[in-house]
Design an enzyme around this catalytic site. Structure first.
Site, PDB file in Angstrom:
ATOM      1  N   SER A  16     -35.596  61.926  86.043  1.00 11.32           N
ATOM      2  CA  SER A  16     -34.250  62.380  86.084  1.00 11.32           C
ATOM      3  C   SER A  16     -33.369  63.007  87.684  1.00 11.32           C
ATOM      4  CB  SER A  16     -33.863  63.156  84.846  1.00 11.32           C
ATOM      5  OG  SER A  16     -33.786  62.964  84.224  1.00 11.32           O
ATOM      6  N   SER A  41     -38.372  60.578  78.792  1.00 11.97           N
ATOM      7  CA  SER A  41     -37.391  61.484  81.248  1.00 11.97           C
ATOM      8  C   SER A  41     -37.645  62.610  81.048  1.00 11.97           C
ATOM      9  CB  SER A  41     -36.201  61.295  80.530  1.00 11.97           C
ATOM     10  OG  SER A  41     -35.499  61.486  81.677  1.00 11.97           O
ATOM     11  N   CYS A  72     -26.267  60.910  75.506  1.00  9.57           N
ATOM     12  CA  CYS A  72     -27.729  61.207  76.114  1.00  9.57           C
ATOM     13  C   CYS A  72     -27.435  62.681  76.994  1.00  9.57           C
ATOM     14  CB  CYS A  72     -28.668  60.181  76.655  1.00  9.57           C
ATOM     15  SG  CYS A  72     -28.952  59.675  75.759  1.00  9.57           S
ATOM     16  N   HIS A 109     -30.901  62.891  90.031  1.00  6.38           N
ATOM     17  CA  HIS A 109     -30.024  63.725  90.724  1.00  6.38           C
ATOM     18  C   HIS A 109     -29.695  63.819  91.820  1.00  6.38           C
ATOM     19  CE1 HIS A 109     -29.608  63.480  86.294  1.00  6.38           C
ATOM     20  NE2 HIS A 109     -30.792  64.747  86.177  1.00  6.38           N
ATOM     21  N   GLU A 159     -30.892  67.024  67.677  1.00 11.45           N
ATOM     22  CA  GLU A 159     -30.201  65.740  67.864  1.00 11.45           C
ATOM     23  C   GLU A 159     -31.103  64.661  68.299  1.00 11.45           C
ATOM     24  OE1 GLU A 159     -25.747  67.595  68.135  1.00 11.45           O
ATOM     25  OE2 GLU A 159     -25.963  66.836  69.054  1.00 11.45           O
ATOM     26  N   ASN A 205     -21.271  62.970  81.608  1.00 12.15           N
ATOM     27  CA  ASN A 205     -19.680  63.448  80.609  1.00 12.15           C
ATOM     28  C   ASN A 205     -19.786  65.175  80.623  1.00 12.15           C
ATOM     29  OD1 ASN A 205     -21.099  61.145  78.750  1.00 12.15           O
ATOM     30  ND2 ASN A 205     -23.000  62.267  78.935  1.00 12.15           N
TER      31      ASN A 205
HETATM   32  N1  SAH Z   1     -35.238  67.124  79.464  1.00 17.37           N
HETATM   33  C1  SAH Z   1     -35.086  65.777  80.504  1.00 17.37           C
HETATM   34  C2  SAH Z   1     -35.018  64.215  78.675  1.00 17.37           C
HETATM   35  C3  SAH Z   1     -33.548  64.494  78.249  1.00 17.37           C
HETATM   36  S1  SAH Z   1     -32.008  64.627  79.022  1.00 17.37           S
HETATM   37  C4  SAH Z   1     -34.705  64.427  81.338  1.00 17.37           C
HETATM   38  O1  SAH Z   1     -33.809  65.871  82.170  1.00 17.37           O
HETATM   39  O2  SAH Z   1     -34.851  63.989  82.271  1.00 17.37           O
HETATM   40  C5  SAH Z   1     -31.944  63.274  79.418  1.00 17.37           C
HETATM   41  C6  SAH Z   1     -31.033  62.508  80.150  1.00 17.37           C
HETATM   42  O3  SAH Z   1     -29.678  62.546  79.913  1.00 17.37           O
HETATM   43  C7  SAH Z   1     -31.430  63.059  81.523  1.00 17.37           C
HETATM   44  O4  SAH Z   1     -31.394  61.987  83.149  1.00 17.37           O
HETATM   45  C8  SAH Z   1     -29.955  64.359  82.251  1.00 17.37           C
HETATM   46  O5  SAH Z   1     -30.302  64.402  83.371  1.00 17.37           O
HETATM   47  C9  SAH Z   1     -28.665  63.307  81.527  1.00 17.37           C
HETATM   48  N2  SAH Z   1     -27.429  64.218  81.028  1.00 17.37           N
HETATM   49  C10 SAH Z   1     -28.159  65.606  81.417  1.00 17.37           C
HETATM   50  N3  SAH Z   1     -26.150  66.182  80.396  1.00 17.37           N
HETATM   51  C11 SAH Z   1     -25.835  64.824  81.397  1.00 17.37           C
HETATM   52  C12 SAH Z   1     -24.309  64.478  81.436  1.00 17.37           C
HETATM   53  N4  SAH Z   1     -23.674  65.908  80.807  1.00 17.37           N
HETATM   54  N5  SAH Z   1     -23.845  63.630  81.568  1.00 17.37           N
HETATM   55  C13 SAH Z   1     -24.850  62.719  81.701  1.00 17.37           C
HETATM   56  N6  SAH Z   1     -26.052  62.759  81.867  1.00 17.37           N
HETATM   57  C14 SAH Z   1     -26.616  63.956  81.466  1.00 17.37           C
END
Ligand code: SAH
Ligand code: SF4
Length: 393
Positions: free
Chosen positions: A228, A205, A347, A230, A97, A304
């Site tokens: 990322s 990212s 995202c 967290h 996607e 999300n």
């Molecule tokens: N794999 C890479 C890039 C894709 S994920 C990474 O993890 O950085 C892109 C971003 O979306 C990341 O910062 C990830 O932590 C975030 N993300 C993933 N699931 C999410 C969710 N349920 N709610 C909000 N952000 C989320």
């Protein structure tokens, strides 16, 4: 004939295209004509539409290359049309996607059209709050499959005289685990003779693949790097980003710092805010201490909702409070509003739900396990149990 699909033409470098033209006994200017057709306003999707070429060459070209590797695409709108989620079915049936987000002009800033694109089908890292992580790993995307997500979005925009202004690699997949192809794709997106989007408008990212970050540092500034994070504490980050077992917080931040120092580019850290999990005062203080004095910026993103987790987004006042702690430590902090939630298009929420919903008992078991796994982490203990999802070992 092999079963392998034809290569995507957008994955060719200008030199490779020139060599192909030469090998087919054509004058060199044909390469320019083909490139114009492939790249202008997102380009054509069929060799037949390269009108500047004689019919014979169009036929040869069409037998050698695919002009669109994401041709089977379905679009869904959200946020009153401001968010467009594209579901792409690839040649082998893999689903990926991309999400196009429109931001109207505000004050001095011009309108923006940002594409969030995928670098892999699925992801091996297995972050429990991420819908893609739950899918597991499918495969790496080809250069053309990455770039064609951008060409498809550009084509849709160009019909109204608009253009993509930003690209973020924040869709499905871990870009630094498909780094060669991601670098080639970024080069194509950045090249003024091809897609032509400035490096400052491209963000990649990563969940913290340290050798990949170090390789990028050696290459010099190619794009904005987002990490990322967290959580600043290993015990918690082990659970939220299983890759932390291999490359812990301190190593990730060290690599990010070196990257900022060497390239002169600010690092951007992402924190997905999960209610009662990583949003406590203790976590805010730990993050503030970790990043104090760094050339860094933090984005706080409300989580999300994802079906297989027991978790929810942190309440806004909690996020505001977390942000104040960081700002008091001199760390630039932004709270980011999420887009496209109603079509699962935010995202990190990209999971091609067509692959089928997991059955209810499996979801229940998964949620229970997450509660157990995060309980020790919330107390601050680092577990030595193997995790239920993750990369390698
Ligand atoms: N794999 C890479 C890039 C894709 S994920 C990474 O993890 O950085 C892109 C971003 O979306 C990341 O910062 C990830 O932590 C975030 N993300 C993933 N699931 C999410 C969710 N349920 N709610 C909000 N952000 C989320
Ligand atoms: Fe993979 Fe990024 Fe999702 Fe983690 S957040 S599972 S690294 S796509």
């Amino acid at each position: 004939m092999s079963d392998r699909p034809l290569p995507g033409i957008s994955g060719l470098t200008p030199d490779e295209l020139a060599a192909w033209v030469l090998a087919h006994g054509q004058p060199a200017y044909r390469a320019r004509q083909i490139a114009d057709a492939v790249w202008k306003d997102g380009g054509v999707t069929d060799a037949e539409h390269v009108r500047t070429l004689p019919q014979g060459l169009r036929d040869t070209l069409g037998e050698a290359f695919r002009f669109d590797t994401v041709s089977d695409t379905e679009i869904r709108l959200a946020d009153g049309g401001q968010t467009e989620k594209a579901l792409h079915r690839l040649d082998d049936g893999a689903l990926i996607e991309s999400v196009l987000m429109h931001y109207p002009a505000r004050g001095a800033s011009r309108e923006r059209h940002t594409l969030c694109l995928s670098s892999q089908a699925g992801c091996a890292v297995g972050c429990p709050f991420c819908a893609t992580g739950e899918l597991g790993f499918g495969r790496d995307l080809e250069v053309a499959e990455i770039v064609d997500q951008a060409r498809a979005a550009e084509r849709r925009l160009a019909t109204d005289g608009r253009h993509l202004t930003n690209i973020v690699f924040m869709g499905m997949g871990e870009p630094l685990l498909n780094l060669d192809r991601v670098l080639a794709a970024v080069e194509a997106l950045n090249d003024p003779r091809r897609f032509g989007l400035g490096a400052r408008h491209i963000t990649v990212s990563t969940s913290g693949v340290v050798p990949g970050i170090r390789r990028l540092t050696a290459l010099g500034p190619q794009f904005t790097l987002a990490i990322s994070l967290h959580a600043a504490r290993d015990a918690l980050r082990d659970v939220l980003v299983p890759l932390n077992r291999r490359w812990p917080v301190a190593e990730v931040v060290d690599a990010a710092r070196d990257h900022a120092r060497t390239t002169g580019r600010r690092i951007s850290y992402e924190v997905t805010m999960i209610g009662g999990v990583n949003d406590t005062d203790r976590d805010a203080t730990a993050l503030a201490e970790l990043l104090r004095g760094d050339h860094a910026h933090v984005n706080l993103i409300p989580m999300n909702p994802v079906a297989h987790t027991p978790w929810q987004a942190s309440p806004m006042p909690t996020i505001e409070r977390f942000a104040s702690t960081l700002r008091d430590a001199g760390i630039g902090t932004t709270i980011r509003r999420n887009r496209g939630q109603e079509v699962g298009a935010a995202c990190g929420q990209l999971a091609a739900e067509r692959t089928g919903e997991p059955p209810a008992p499996a979801v229940a078991r998964r949620r229970e396990r997450l509660v157990t796994e995060s309980a020790a982490a919330l107390r601050g203990e680092r577990s030595h149990e193997p995790l239920t999802a993750g990369v390698g070992d």
